[in-house]
Write a protein that holds these residues in place. Structure first.
Motif, PDB file in Angstrom:
ATOM      1  N   LYS A 167       0.545  -0.867   0.166  1.00 33.60           N
ATOM      2  CA  LYS A 167      -0.217  -0.214  -0.031  1.00 33.60           C
ATOM      3  C   LYS A 167       1.286   1.089  -0.012  1.00 33.60           C
ATOM      4  CE  LYS A 167      -2.556   0.778   3.648  1.00 33.60           C
ATOM      5  NZ  LYS A 167      -3.859   0.455   5.103  1.00 33.60           N
ATOM      6  N   PRO A 168       0.254   1.762  -0.335  1.00 33.69           N
ATOM      7  CA  PRO A 168       1.530   3.616  -1.072  1.00 33.69           C
ATOM      8  C   PRO A 168       1.540   4.106   0.251  1.00 33.69           C
ATOM      9  CG  PRO A 168       0.043   2.976  -2.960  1.00 33.69           C
ATOM     10  CD  PRO A 168      -0.166   2.218  -2.040  1.00 33.69           C
ATOM     11  N   GLU A 169       2.592   5.189   0.722  1.00 32.85           N
ATOM     12  CA  GLU A 169       2.201   5.746   2.228  1.00 32.85           C
ATOM     13  C   GLU A 169       1.142   6.814   1.690  1.00 32.85           C
ATOM     14  OE1 GLU A 169       6.660   6.670   2.944  1.00 32.85           O
ATOM     15  OE2 GLU A 169       7.967   4.746   3.087  1.00 32.85           O
ATOM     16  N   ASP A 170       0.989   7.150   0.861  1.00 32.44           N
ATOM     17  CA  ASP A 170       0.346   8.966   1.175  1.00 32.44           C
ATOM     18  C   ASP A 170      -1.434   7.967   0.351  1.00 32.44           C
ATOM     19  OD1 ASP A 170       0.352   7.553  -1.502  1.00 32.44           O
ATOM     20  OD2 ASP A 170       0.524   9.825  -2.346  1.00 32.44           O
ATOM     21  N   ASN A 193     -14.292  13.881   0.684  1.00 35.60           N
ATOM     22  CA  ASN A 193     -12.373  14.733   0.068  1.00 35.60           C
ATOM     23  C   ASN A 193     -12.346  13.644  -1.185  1.00 35.60           C
ATOM     24  OD1 ASN A 193      -9.631  14.270   0.395  1.00 35.60           O
ATOM     25  ND2 ASN A 193      -9.516  13.152   2.541  1.00 35.60           N
ATOM     26  N   PRO A 194     -11.564  14.910  -1.732  1.00 34.82           N
ATOM     27  CA  PRO A 194     -11.344  14.643  -3.142  1.00 34.82           C
ATOM     28  C   PRO A 194     -10.292  13.631  -3.298  1.00 34.82           C
ATOM     29  CG  PRO A 194     -10.978  16.750  -2.160  1.00 34.82           C
ATOM     30  CD  PRO A 194     -11.849  16.280  -1.312  1.00 34.82           C
ATOM     31  N   GLU A 195      -9.013  13.299  -2.110  1.00 37.15           N
ATOM     32  CA  GLU A 195      -8.547  12.730  -2.232  1.00 37.15           C
ATOM     33  C   GLU A 195      -8.393  11.375  -1.896  1.00 37.15           C
ATOM     34  OE1 GLU A 195      -4.958  15.354   0.118  1.00 37.15           O
ATOM     35  OE2 GLU A 195      -5.240  17.013  -1.614  1.00 37.15           O
ATOM     36  N   TYR A 196     -10.134  11.062  -1.055  1.00 37.58           N
ATOM     37  CA  TYR A 196      -9.965   9.329  -0.583  1.00 37.58           C
ATOM     38  C   TYR A 196      -9.751   8.431  -1.773  1.00 37.58           C
ATOM     39  CZ  TYR A 196     -12.562   6.070   1.833  1.00 37.58           C
ATOM     40  OH  TYR A 196     -13.265   4.649   1.888  1.00 37.58           O
ATOM     41  N   LYS A 197      -9.401   7.209  -1.359  1.00 35.17           N
ATOM     42  CA  LYS A 197      -9.155   6.653  -2.233  1.00 35.17           C
ATOM     43  C   LYS A 197      -9.323   5.406  -2.207  1.00 35.17           C
ATOM     44  CE  LYS A 197      -4.681   8.470  -3.525  1.00 35.17           C
ATOM     45  NZ  LYS A 197      -3.120   8.465  -3.533  1.00 35.17           N
ATOM     46  N   GLY A 198     -10.032   5.480  -1.065  1.00 33.02           N
ATOM     47  CA  GLY A 198     -11.078   3.696  -0.701  1.00 33.02           C
ATOM     48  C   GLY A 198     -10.098   3.104   0.418  1.00 33.02           C
TER      49      GLY A 198
END
Length: 396
Positions: free
Chosen positions: A228-231, A264-269
């Motif tokens: 999983k990516p850190e961000d 949140n537009p940055e939410y990736k699920g």
């Protein structure tokens, strides 16, 4: 050679037999058809040619005449017979002139020793055949009795739902095949063994076989090297950065003000590792089958050693069904010839009369529509005239 073929054809014609016919041409039918006494309040069959017919005596049949009733009448054949080594054809016509909502239109063909005076729903029969309509049930029943148990055909056969006469034909052949026809056209046919569960299955799952513990049925698996990516971790909702505290907000009265939450537009699920082909995948495990020791082939599934009676045993919510042109024979040609002299002629007359009636109804409908339009136009003219007259008074 030609002589031999002709002789064989002649023998076939001579050998063909008609075991039962009934066309209900006059009141004498009541002497042949026994009224069951199993119940005290059976509905009454009455002679009727219905709404559309050509020659009344030819086209009349017996009609259910009382709503919400059971009906039960049956007749014996002149002699019992066996269909060993030959076909048997069961054929008759049905007209649901009442626009049936719930009721049977089938026949039951029985042994010669059937007690017709006590004919009812549990009376044993060889074959039950014909349409049945009730709610979502709109099918042609083909039920075969085998070793004392009734078996319904596994295939769905749709019946006719209109108010005209239709011809229903069932053919059982000595090679264990069958054919169901409506109005002379085949609507379902095939193998008796395949389309009824008369015999146990030829093969069954091997009771000793078990899926190996190391059998892997997963075609794809998680990639163990994918991380999983850190961000990745971002909240699904965040405070609206553009929201401002209302000027009239009172912290003491309203509590501490908090901005509303937004997506949140940055939410990736939820993060999931990517899928890769499973190197240990062996495919879906199929349970091995073995010959069923309980299965025994039967080359005479079609066979009934004793035929000798036919009857109508049914329930109808709305009465008005007409039954006619019954024939039981071992000859497909005889059945077709009988249909040509009865059903085919009625069909032509019936369709012509219905078409004429529909034309009259359409003409009356069109005339009524024209009259309505004329009346509406006249009313509109009157309203406009009244409006003009009113406007004239206002000017004065």
């Amino acid at each position: 050679m030609k002589t031999s073929v002709c002789l064989l054809a002649l023998v076939a014609v001579v050998a063909a037999e008609v075991y039962f016919t009934e066309e209900f041409n006059d009141d004498s039918w009541e002497q042949r058809w026994v009224q069951s006494k199993h119940k005290e309040d059976y509905g009454e069959f009455k002679l009727s040619a219905g709404k559309y017919f050509g020659v009344e005596s030819r086209d009349q049949g017996i009609k259910t005449s009382q709503d919400a009733k059971f009906y039960s009448r049956a007749a014996k054949f002149d002699k019992e017979f066996s269909n060993k080594g030959k076909s048997v054809v069961i054929q008759y016509t049905v007209k649901h002139e009442q626009g049936i909502d719930c009721g049977g239109g089938y026949v039951k063909v029985m042994r010669s020793d059937a007690d017709l005076a006590d004919f009812h729903g549990e009376t044993p029969y060889n074959v039950m055949f014909g349409p049945d309509i009730c709610g979502s049930t709109r099918r042609v029943h083909v039920i075969l009795n085998y070793k004392g148990k009734n078996h319904l055909i596994k295939k769905e056969i749709n019946c006719k739902l209109d108010e005209l006469t239709h011809l229903y034909t069932l053919i059982l052949n000595s090679d264990n095949t069958y054919d169901v026809k409506i109005d002379g056209k085949s609507v379902q046919s095939g193998s008796i063994e395949e389309d009824w569960d008369l015999l146990p299955a030829k093969k069954i799952k091997d009771p000793d076989a078990k899926k190996p513990e190391d059998w892997d049925e997963r075609e794809y698996i998680d990639d163990a090297e994918d991380t999983k990516p850190e961000d990745w971790e971002k909240p699904e909702h965040i405070p609206d950065p553009d929201a401002k505290k209302p000027e009239d907000w009172d912290d003491e009265m309203d509590g501490e003000w908090e901005p509303p939450m937004i997506d949140n537009p940055e939410y990736k699920g939820d993060w999931k590792p990517k899928q890769i082909k499973n190197p240990a995948y062996k495919g879906k495990w199929i349970h091995p089958e073995i010959e069923n020791p309980e299965y025994t082939p039967d080359d005479e599934l079609y066979l009934y050693e004793n035929w000798g009676a036919i009857g109508f045993d049914l329930w109808q919510v709305k009465s008005g069904t007409i039954f006619d042109n019954v024939i039981v024979t071992d000859s497909i040609q005889q059945a077709e010839d009988h249909a040509a002299e009865t059903f085919d002629k009625l069909k032509v007359d019936e369709e012509e009369k219905k078409a004429a009636e529909d034309a009259i109804a359409r003409a009356a409908q069109e005339e009524a529509l024209k009259k309505q339009e004329a009346e509406e136009a006249e009313q509109q003219d009157e309203e406009e005239a009244a409006k003009e007259e009113e406007e004239g008074h206002d000017e004065l």
